[in-house]
Scaffold this motif. Structure first.
Motif, PDB file in Angstrom:
ATOM      1  N   GLY A  41      22.472 -16.403  62.743  1.00 60.33           N
ATOM      2  CA  GLY A  41      23.591 -16.765  61.400  1.00 60.33           C
ATOM      3  C   GLY A  41      24.210 -15.821  60.965  1.00 60.33           C
ATOM      4  O   GLY A  41      24.343 -14.484  60.341  1.00 60.33           O
TER       5      GLY A  41
ATOM      6  N   THR B 178      29.161 -17.164  53.397  1.00 59.98           N
ATOM      7  CA  THR B 178      29.485 -16.057  53.029  1.00 59.98           C
ATOM      8  C   THR B 178      28.149 -15.253  53.405  1.00 59.98           C
ATOM      9  O   THR B 178      27.871 -15.273  54.320  1.00 59.98           O
ATOM     10  CB  THR B 178      28.584 -16.649  51.201  1.00 59.98           C
TER      11      THR B 178
ATOM     12  N   ASP C 161      23.857 -22.549  68.789  1.00 63.64           N
ATOM     13  CA  ASP C 161      22.832 -23.191  67.688  1.00 63.64           C
ATOM     14  C   ASP C 161      21.316 -22.020  67.948  1.00 63.64           C
ATOM     15  O   ASP C 161      21.461 -21.839  68.836  1.00 63.64           O
ATOM     16  CB  ASP C 161      22.521 -24.177  67.721  1.00 63.64           C
ATOM     17  N   GLY C 162      21.377 -20.782  66.730  1.00 67.51           N
ATOM     18  CA  GLY C 162      20.750 -20.111  67.087  1.00 67.51           C
ATOM     19  C   GLY C 162      18.779 -21.736  66.643  1.00 67.51           C
ATOM     20  O   GLY C 162      17.883 -20.640  66.526  1.00 67.51           O
TER      21      GLY C 162
ATOM     22  N   GLU D 282      25.660 -16.951  66.151  1.00 68.00           N
ATOM     23  CA  GLU D 282      26.543 -17.655  65.168  1.00 68.00           C
ATOM     24  C   GLU D 282      27.101 -18.955  65.503  1.00 68.00           C
ATOM     25  O   GLU D 282      27.496 -18.501  66.282  1.00 68.00           O
ATOM     26  CB  GLU D 282      27.437 -17.082  64.468  1.00 68.00           C
TER      27      GLU D 282
ATOM     28  N   SER E 283      29.585 -12.547  58.412  1.00 67.03           N
ATOM     29  CA  SER E 283      30.513 -11.318  59.035  1.00 67.03           C
ATOM     30  C   SER E 283      29.961 -10.376  60.053  1.00 67.03           C
ATOM     31  O   SER E 283      31.246  -9.667  60.566  1.00 67.03           O
ATOM     32  CB  SER E 283      30.895 -10.612  57.599  1.00 67.03           C
TER      33      SER E 283
ATOM     34  N   THR F 120      23.261 -25.664  60.350  1.00 61.45           N
ATOM     35  CA  THR F 120      23.155 -26.510  60.640  1.00 61.45           C
ATOM     36  C   THR F 120      23.321 -26.869  62.006  1.00 61.45           C
ATOM     37  O   THR F 120      22.364 -26.021  62.273  1.00 61.45           O
ATOM     38  CB  THR F 120      25.304 -26.787  60.602  1.00 61.45           C
TER      39      THR F 120
ATOM     40  N   GLN G  56      25.106  -7.606  57.777  1.00 62.97           N
ATOM     41  CA  GLN G  56      23.978  -7.565  58.081  1.00 62.97           C
ATOM     42  C   GLN G  56      23.452  -7.689  59.303  1.00 62.97           C
ATOM     43  O   GLN G  56      22.337  -6.492  59.995  1.00 62.97           O
ATOM     44  CB  GLN G  56      22.866  -9.002  58.568  1.00 62.97           C
TER      45      GLN G  56
ATOM     46  N   GLU H  92      18.731 -12.292  64.650  1.00 64.79           N
ATOM     47  CA  GLU H  92      19.248 -12.638  63.545  1.00 64.79           C
ATOM     48  C   GLU H  92      19.925 -14.265  63.561  1.00 64.79           C
ATOM     49  O   GLU H  92      20.593 -14.099  64.705  1.00 64.79           O
ATOM     50  CB  GLU H  92      20.474 -11.622  63.137  1.00 64.79           C
TER      51      GLU H  92
HETATM   52  N1  SAH Z   1      24.424 -12.668  57.839  1.00 65.29           N
HETATM   53  C1  SAH Z   1      25.722 -13.230  57.781  1.00 65.29           C
HETATM   54  C2  SAH Z   1      25.695 -13.837  56.316  1.00 65.29           C
HETATM   55  C3  SAH Z   1      25.648 -15.550  56.930  1.00 65.29           C
HETATM   56  S1  SAH Z   1      26.137 -16.890  56.173  1.00 65.29           S
HETATM   57  C4  SAH Z   1      26.453 -11.948  57.163  1.00 65.29           C
HETATM   58  O1  SAH Z   1      25.469 -10.779  57.129  1.00 65.29           O
HETATM   59  O2  SAH Z   1      27.256 -11.761  56.669  1.00 65.29           O
HETATM   60  C5  SAH Z   1      25.236 -17.980  56.820  1.00 65.29           C
HETATM   61  C6  SAH Z   1      25.534 -17.860  58.559  1.00 65.29           C
HETATM   62  O3  SAH Z   1      24.825 -18.959  59.332  1.00 65.29           O
HETATM   63  C7  SAH Z   1      27.407 -18.692  58.639  1.00 65.29           C
HETATM   64  O4  SAH Z   1      28.321 -18.069  59.173  1.00 65.29           O
HETATM   65  C8  SAH Z   1      26.589 -20.349  59.313  1.00 65.29           C
HETATM   66  O5  SAH Z   1      27.896 -20.816  60.515  1.00 65.29           O
HETATM   67  C9  SAH Z   1      25.259 -19.702  60.313  1.00 65.29           C
HETATM   68  N2  SAH Z   1      24.829 -20.818  60.328  1.00 65.29           N
HETATM   69  C10 SAH Z   1      24.373 -21.695  59.589  1.00 65.29           C
HETATM   70  N3  SAH Z   1      23.282 -22.238  60.346  1.00 65.29           N
HETATM   71  C11 SAH Z   1      23.615 -21.731  62.029  1.00 65.29           C
HETATM   72  C12 SAH Z   1      22.721 -21.958  63.085  1.00 65.29           C
HETATM   73  N4  SAH Z   1      22.148 -23.280  63.393  1.00 65.29           N
HETATM   74  N5  SAH Z   1      22.763 -21.638  64.312  1.00 65.29           N
HETATM   75  C13 SAH Z   1      23.446 -20.524  64.366  1.00 65.29           C
HETATM   76  N6  SAH Z   1      24.261 -19.576  62.663  1.00 65.29           N
HETATM   77  C14 SAH Z   1      24.128 -21.054  61.735  1.00 65.29           C
END
Ligand code: SAH
Length: 252
Positions: free
Chosen positions: A115, A89, A163-164, A136, A118, A235, A121, A113
Motif C-alpha cells: 500500500g 489516504t 497486488d501486494g 501499490e 503517496s 483490494t 510511509q 510495504e
Molecule cells: N502508506 C500510504 C497510505 C496508503 S493508503 C502512504 O504513506 O501514503 C492504502 C494504499 O493501499 C492505497 O493506495 C491502496 O490503493 C493500496 N492498496 C489497497 N489494496 C492493495 C493491494 N492488494 N496491494 C497493494 N496496494 C494496495
C-alpha cells in the motif's frame, strides 16, 4: 486515547476537506517547513509515546507536504489523514510513526510495504533501513510515488505496481512487513515471507479494524493487538477470499 487517535480517519477527512481553500498550490515545491515538522513530532508523536529516536528523526526529516496533493499542502502537518486521490489516504502522522516504531527496525534491515499510496510511509522507512520494497495496486499512485521518491533521492526504495496480497517472494524473507490497507484476515503469504524475529504490522478487519503485530518465532508466530484503527480496505485478490473461515494465525 490511542484508540481515539487511531480511529479518527473519517473525522479527519471531513475536517480537512472543508478546510481546503485551494490557495496554496503556488508555494515552492521544496519549501522546507522544518518548524512545522518539529512541532508535529513534539505535539503529536512524543506526547503519545513515540520514543524511538530513529523514528522521531525520520519523521522530523521527511517533507510530508510534498506527499499530499498541492491544494492540501497547507494542512499537511495536521493531526489527521488526508485524501490523496483514487479514494485513498495518506495516514495520520501518529499512525505512520506508531507502525514504524512497532517494526523495531535496524539500519541493515529489508522491509516490505503493501500500500504505497503517496509514498510517505516508504520515505520514512527509507531513512531507517537498507532496503524498502513497496507495492501499490493503483497504477497512477505507484507512478507518482515512484517519481517523488526518486526526486527526493531515495535510491534504496523500489515501488512495484501490483497486488501486494502475495507479498514479494523475489526478495523474501523480510525483517519487517508493514501493510497500510486493511484485509479482513492476515494474508498467509505475508507471514510466510517474514524471517525469524521479523514482524508484520497490519490493520485487520472490515469496518472495525485492529492494528496487529505478528512476529515469526522459531516455532511459529505470536500475535499482539495494539489499538483500533481505520484504514482503507485492501483490494484485489484478498476480496476473493471466502467470508468468515479461519484465520491462518488463529490459536497460536
Ligand atoms: N502508506 C500510504 C497510505 C496508503 S493508503 C502512504 O504513506 O501514503 C492504502 C494504499 O493501499 C492505497 O493506495 C491502496 O490503493 C493500496 N492498496 C489497497 N489494496 C492493495 C493491494 N492488494 N496491494 C497493494 N496496494 C494496495
Amino acid at each position: 486515547m490511542k484508540s481515539l487517535v487511531g480511529g479518527s480517519v473519517g473525522i479527519g477527512l471531513v475536517l480537512v476537506l472543508t478546510m481546503n481553500t485551494g490557495a496554496t498550490g503556488a508555494e515552492p515545491a521544496y519549501q522546507e517547513r522544518t518548524e512545522e515538522r518539529l512541532a508535529m513530532v513534539q505535539d503529536q508523536l512524543e506526547v503519545r509515546g513515540i520514543t524511538d529516536p530513529r523514528v522521531l528523526e525520520a519523521m522530523r526529516s521527511v517533507p510530508r507536504h510534498l506527499f499530499v496533493p498541492a491544494p492540501l499542502r497547507d494542512v499537511a502537518y495536521g493531526d489527521h489523514p488526508l485524501p490523496i486521490g483514487h479514494k485513498q489516504t495518506i495516514s495520520q502522522p501518529y499512525i505512520v510513526a506508531a507502525m514504524t516504531q512497532l517494526l523495531q527496525l535496524q539500519s541493515d534491515d529489508k522491509v516490505l510495504e503493501i500500500g504505497t499510496g503517496s509514498g510517505y510511509q516508504a520515505a520514512v522507512l527509507a531513512k531507517l533501513v537498507r532496503r524498502v520494497v513497496t507495492i501499490e495496486i493503483v497504477a497512477p499512485l505507484a507512478d507518482s510515488a515512484r517519481k517523488l521518491l526518486a526526486e527526493l533521492g531515495h535510491e534504496n526504495v523500489t515501488v512495484i505496481t501490483g497486488d501486494g496480497y502475495r507479498g514479494y517472494p523475489e526478495e523474501a524473507p523480510f525483517d519487517g512487513i508493514i501493510v497500510t490497507a486493511a484485509p479482513e484476515r492476515v494474508p498467509q503469504p505475508l507471514l510466510d515471507q517474514l524471517r525469524v524475529g521479523g514482524k508484520l504490522v497490519i490493520p485487520v478487519g472490515a469496518y472495525l479494524q485492529e492494528l496487529e503485530v505478528h512476529e515469526r518465532t522459531e516455532s511459529g508466530f505470536t500475535r499482539r493487538s495494539i489499538f483500533p484503527v481505520r484504514f482503507v480496505p485492501m483490494t484485489g485478490e484478498v476480496e476473493k477470499e471466502p467470508p468468515g473461515g479461519f484465520r491462518p494465525d488463529d490459536g497460536r
